[in-house]
Design a protein around this motif. Structure first.
Motif, PDB file in Angstrom:
ATOM      1  N   VAL A   1       0.868  -1.182   0.000  1.00 10.98           N
ATOM      2  CA  VAL A   1       0.000   0.000   0.000  1.00 10.98           C
ATOM      3  C   VAL A   1       0.900   1.225   0.000  1.00 10.98           C
ATOM      4  CG1 VAL A   1      -1.843   1.255   1.166  1.00 10.98           C
ATOM      5  CG2 VAL A   1      -1.784  -1.245   1.275  1.00 10.98           C
ATOM      6  N   ASN A   2       0.776   2.026  -1.027  1.00 11.62           N
ATOM      7  CA  ASN A   2       1.604   3.228  -1.182  1.00 11.62           C
ATOM      8  C   ASN A   2       3.096   2.911  -1.089  1.00 11.62           C
ATOM      9  OD1 ASN A   2      -0.807   4.603  -1.414  1.00 11.62           O
ATOM     10  ND2 ASN A   2      -0.792   5.355   0.696  1.00 11.62           N
ATOM     11  N   GLY A   3       3.462   1.771  -1.685  1.00 12.44           N
ATOM     12  CA  GLY A   3       4.873   1.385  -1.774  1.00 12.44           C
ATOM     13  C   GLY A   3       5.425   0.662  -0.568  1.00 12.44           C
ATOM     14  N   VAL A   4       4.590   0.446   0.454  1.00 13.31           N
ATOM     15  CA  VAL A   4       5.053  -0.222   1.679  1.00 13.31           C
ATOM     16  C   VAL A   4       4.384  -1.588   1.799  1.00 13.31           C
ATOM     17  CG1 VAL A   4       5.091  -0.140   4.205  1.00 13.31           C
ATOM     18  CG2 VAL A   4       5.525   1.940   2.878  1.00 13.31           C
ATOM     19  N   ALA A   5       5.197  -2.634   1.979  1.00  8.19           N
ATOM     20  CA  ALA A   5       4.660  -3.978   2.139  1.00  8.19           C
ATOM     21  C   ALA A   5       3.936  -4.097   3.483  1.00  8.19           C
ATOM     22  CB  ALA A   5       5.779  -5.003   2.059  1.00  8.19           C
ATOM     23  N   VAL A   6       2.792  -4.764   3.464  1.00  8.31           N
ATOM     24  CA  VAL A   6       1.954  -4.900   4.658  1.00  8.31           C
ATOM     25  C   VAL A   6       2.081  -6.319   5.215  1.00  8.31           C
ATOM     26  CG1 VAL A   6      -0.383  -4.752   5.562  1.00  8.31           C
ATOM     27  CG2 VAL A   6       0.335  -3.198   3.738  1.00  8.31           C
ATOM     28  N   ASP A   7       2.396  -6.405   6.503  1.00  9.73           N
ATOM     29  CA  ASP A   7       2.515  -7.698   7.170  1.00  9.73           C
ATOM     30  C   ASP A   7       1.148  -8.067   7.751  1.00  9.73           C
ATOM     31  OD1 ASP A   7       3.364  -9.996   8.385  1.00  9.73           O
ATOM     32  OD2 ASP A   7       4.477  -9.007   9.999  1.00  9.73           O
ATOM     33  N   GLU A   8       0.361  -8.815   6.995  1.00 15.34           N
ATOM     34  CA  GLU A   8      -1.023  -9.100   7.364  1.00 15.34           C
ATOM     35  C   GLU A   8      -1.106 -10.368   8.233  1.00 15.34           C
ATOM     36  OE1 GLU A   8      -3.970  -7.643   4.109  1.00 15.34           O
ATOM     37  OE2 GLU A   8      -2.400  -8.770   3.064  1.00 15.34           O
ATOM     38  N   ARG A   9      -0.811 -10.226   9.482  1.00 16.96           N
ATOM     39  CA  ARG A   9      -0.798 -11.382  10.399  1.00 16.96           C
ATOM     40  C   ARG A   9      -2.200 -11.889  10.727  1.00 16.96           C
ATOM     41  NH1 ARG A   9       4.014  -9.838  14.772  1.00 16.96           N
ATOM     42  NH2 ARG A   9       5.633  -9.454  13.172  1.00 16.96           N
ATOM     43  N   TYR A  10      -3.212 -11.114  10.359  1.00 18.58           N
ATOM     44  CA  TYR A  10      -4.594 -11.528  10.628  1.00 18.58           C
ATOM     45  C   TYR A  10      -5.121 -12.498   9.585  1.00 18.58           C
ATOM     46  CZ  TYR A  10      -4.870  -7.479   7.509  1.00 18.58           C
ATOM     47  OH  TYR A  10      -4.655  -6.588   6.481  1.00 18.58           O
TER      48      TYR A  10
END
Length: 270
Positions: free
Chosen positions: A172-181
């Protein structure tokens, strides 16, 4: 003497002395008393039933008003949000969350009306069954309408959402998201996409990505899978039922490093 005797007997029969009532007299008076008390009991019983009925109606109306304007129970009908929400959970949807200038944020679990975005316009339901279902759904006793959905906000207006990066994560907006959910058996997405979220809309996805029909499934349709902010019913803040799952839905820290769209390096989405 005879006349006097007859007179005396007549006096005794017509006006008995105090404490010397006959069986017939006591029976009549007892009958009158029981009749009076019986009528009173019937009237009180009728009044109690009416009052109980009116109280029940008033309580139901109060709950419905509270559900319509403040907090509504919402029954989870599918596994698309597992493990966060399970089938049969009743979440409490905060309808005031976005009423005073606030808007949905990335990571929020929201309930929304998918008419026009996830469901085509013009679907009609029998008015009587719709009203009945609506009342029971408002009390959390029935599944929601087929046009109501619960998903997690991944992108807000102006965001560029891409899947996937070299590590298989959503950006999102160039930043990787750590989706632990996410569901342990899932990857962030098996469907590649690269979209920019229009202002006033949301990009939403389920936590059980392999079992969720969400924004990805409507990319080629009018609206491109985006959910208008004004179609959001509220934010799911708590699990209220079953008792063993009582908890608040905490906001994840997955998006804490994501910059606002206008602050992105280079300023453009490309």
């Amino acid at each position: 003497m005879d006349t006097e005797a007859k007179h005396t007997e007549r006096d005794r029969s017509s006006a008995p002395e105090a404490g010397d009532e006959g069986e017939g007299s006591r029976s009549v008076r007892s009958s009158r008393r029981s009749g009076r008390f019986g009528d009173l009991g019937t009237r009180l019983s009728g009044m109690s039933l009416r009052r109980a009925g009116l109280l029940g109606v008033a309580c139901t109306l109060l709950v419905l008003l509270f559900s319509h304007f403040v907090i509504q129970p919402f029954q989870i009908p599918s596994s698309s949000m597992e493990p966060t929400l399970e089938v049969g959970d009743r979440v409490l949807v905060n309808k005031l969350a976005y009423r005073f200038g606030s808007e949905p944020e990335r990571g929020d679990v929201v309930v929304f009306d998918g008419t026009g975005s996830f469901v085509r316009e013009g679907l009609e339901e029998n008015p009587v069954s719709s009203l009945t279902r609506g009342v029971f759904a408002a009390l959390g006793l029935a599944e929601p309408a087929e046009t109501d959905f619960v998903k997690r906000v991944v992108g807000v207006g102006g965001d560029r959402v891409v899947c996937c990066d070299k590590g298989g994560r959503v950006e999102v907006n160039g930043v990787a998201v750590d989706e632990r959910y996410l569901h342990p058996a899932d990857v962030p997405s098996e469907v590649p996409f690269d979209i920019v979220v229009p202002q006033g809309t949301l990009w939403v996805m389920g936590d059980h990505r392999s079992n969720s029909r969400d924004s990805r499934d409507h990319l080629g349709e009018p609206g491109g899978g985006m959910v208008p902010v004004d179609k959001v019913i509220g934010r799911a803040d708590w699990i209220g039922w079953p008792i063993g799952r009582w908890t608040s839905l905490e906001h994840p820290g997955a998006f804490s490093r994501v910059p606002e769209a206008e602050r992105m390096p280079g300023g453009a989405h490309g």
